[in-house]
Design an enzyme around this catalytic site. Sequence first.
Site, mmCIF file in Angstrom:
data_model
loop_
_atom_site.group_PDB
_atom_site.id
_atom_site.type_symbol
_atom_site.label_atom_id
_atom_site.label_comp_id
_atom_site.label_asym_id
_atom_site.label_seq_id
_atom_site.Cartn_x
_atom_site.Cartn_y
_atom_site.Cartn_z
ATOM 1 N N GLU A 75 0.836 -1.450 0.027
ATOM 2 C CA GLU A 75 -0.077 0.012 0.035
ATOM 3 C C GLU A 75 0.877 1.250 -0.058
ATOM 4 O O GLU A 75 0.847 1.985 0.782
ATOM 5 C CB GLU A 75 -0.818 0.071 1.130
ATOM 6 C CG GLU A 75 -1.794 -1.064 1.125
ATOM 7 C CD GLU A 75 -3.189 -1.000 1.982
ATOM 8 O OE1 GLU A 75 -4.309 -1.263 1.517
ATOM 9 O OE2 GLU A 75 -3.072 -0.754 3.042
ATOM 10 N N GLU A 127 -6.472 -7.732 -0.858
ATOM 11 C CA GLU A 127 -7.057 -7.953 0.489
ATOM 12 C C GLU A 127 -8.796 -7.588 0.445
ATOM 13 O O GLU A 127 -9.312 -6.366 0.103
ATOM 14 C CB GLU A 127 -6.644 -6.780 1.515
ATOM 15 C CG GLU A 127 -5.204 -7.052 1.492
ATOM 16 C CD GLU A 127 -4.329 -5.851 2.614
ATOM 17 O OE1 GLU A 127 -4.823 -5.074 3.262
ATOM 18 O OE2 GLU A 127 -3.105 -5.886 2.405
#
Length: 699
Positions: free
Chosen positions: A151, A316
């Site tokens: 991320e 995710e």
Amino acid sequence: MEKILQGNAITLGVCYYPEHWDESLWKDDLARMRARGIRVIRIAEFAWNKFEPTEGRFTFDFFDRFMEAAREADMAVIFCTPTATPPAWLTNQYPEVLNAGKDGVKLRHGARRHYNYNSPVYRRFTARIVEKIAGHYGKHPNVIGWQIDNELNCERDEFYSKSDTTAFREFLKEKYATLDALNAAWGTVFWNQTYTAWAEIYVPRTVISDSVNPHQVMDYIRFVSHSARSYAKLQSDIIRKYLKKGDFITTNGLFANLDNHKLRAESLDFITYDSYPNFAYCLDNQNSAAPGLKDRNWSRKLAETRSVSAKFGIMEQQSGANGWNTRMEAPAPKPGQMTLWAMQSIAHGADFISFFRWRTCAMGTEMYWHGILDYSNHDNRRLAELGEIHQKIERLASAAGGTYEAAFAVLKDYDNVWDAKLDKWHERIERASEAGIFEAAQLCHSPMDYVYLTGSTSLDELQKYAALFYPHAVILTEERAALLERFVENGGTLVLGCRTGYKDLTGKCPMRKLPGLLRKLSGADVVDYTFISPDDGKIIVDWEGTEIEAAVFTDVLEALENTQVVGTYTNNYYAGKGAIIRGEYGKGSVYYFGAAFNRETAAVFLEKLKIAEPYRAIVEAPPSCELAVRRNKKGRFLFLLNYAKEPAVVTFKRKVWNLDTEQPVTGPVELPPYGTGVYRMPEPTPGISVSGEAHRPAG
Ligand code: GAL
């Protein structure tokens, strides 16, 4: 090994942290995963110390043992580089690798993402660890792909270390060559900010009201994006040397201050997104541009993801309650919601769904961020739901691959996205229209795409859509204006909103009549403009007998040659003056609306442009259901997703094929609370007017 995103199946995965558990659990964990349909795991993104416990001492024993377990379990692995969490020995010995706040105070070890992209020392350590790990595991038969870092730009998307200032100066020298050019671009004559040496320039620092020169901030955001991309490229160039044929490089998430399109083009085979719709139910963080639609707002984010990378996966996917011990508390997904949210991702084009995470971590900041299993490790309802999801996606294999079919698109570009971040006037109209158009598209069952105008966007890409909204192109360039002109000339419909064209690329406001570079194309003349005051009440526009609201801002309009005023304001000091201008240009048409688009107003535009409910001849669905369509060589697949806690009835007006039951259906069908269904449409499907098909709005 199992491959993903091959266009012929939907694959399930899970995020796993071998370093969080006793090794004796690995075998059983992997076997239980496989029994519930998990074929891929993602590992190692925070595990630097397991590879380099002290500076320069490398060991692979731990992950070698784990990879052996993965091999025995026939489990495919996405390996990550562990650079999101530099070790304590590194940050302590070389504090210059740390990011800092605007006031120059360094972030410290103890959480994650505390490094900066520009530190030469961190780049050196990064290159070495990536080289070691990719070199060691690149050819491992169970590895199918790589995730860079974790991320990028999450949690912190601003960087204020000394290395950032040094790199910012280089970036600016490259861009402007001379200080005169920089001073002109930043308008430094205002408030006596003129620079006389490069050494006087810094990344934004603490100033009154946090109001740093906006043109400087604009370049700073571009610089942050450039830094993140160059850091990703540093890693992907190394990994590529060791990549087996058919393996991929990706990274996860879509974060701010980052040109994700360039990131993908330069470094990735595709992007993966982290989808946490439960943020909509967070006690402390709504984190949603369209709060009215709660978890359904994640469809907007999935549309953004699709615009970056037509082929994408979910690295995710929400499977449990949210919660750090310090923030973001949200409840456990209700029975069915884990499936609903996975199906939401699939409906928007993701053929790889990897859940976060296998078992809830029993320690640390994320001990309330629940995974599939609870701390106890006993079978639970989420594990049972995973098994059901597996059964369901097996039956969906024929719908994999192919494209999402949108009825229209909303145009975006990074200059405007970033300007709307730093400029409150711009932000307010942008937020209103972003939510309004998306919500209208959802509620009118009119699937939409986002298209980013990048340097390489072609006319063909735009011509897939009969109609485009470019709600607030505050910043315009000659190239973008020319592209839009060709789109309309060739028969497209373009809808523009207030404040179009008043800034240039530096974010300054050139002296010209509005809407600037789109004046000729729109045939609109903005003769006055104002924010709507809280005192003004609702501003209503009469659009040929239909009343719509002008939200947030009003441009007062007159028609230039060959265009007409089709909507007028009915109140405030500009009552009777133009609010909507419509003009023909070449074979197409342009609407200039002098305000922001709220949900109801956007819905009227969709209706009048005949892009609302393109599937109405086939299915009637209540507003609580999302309708999405994917198309591949085998046909068109309708996804119906019920976000409500009550059942919803959808009515099929023509016979469709239910992929779940493998039965044909017509007439009413009840979707249970949070229920979903996928139906193959009859072919050909007359009366459907979506992207790429002969469809032009009338009137
Ligand atoms: C994601 C992140 C994961 C985990 C998860 C839950 O943003 O990539 O590492 O932190 O959120 O907080």
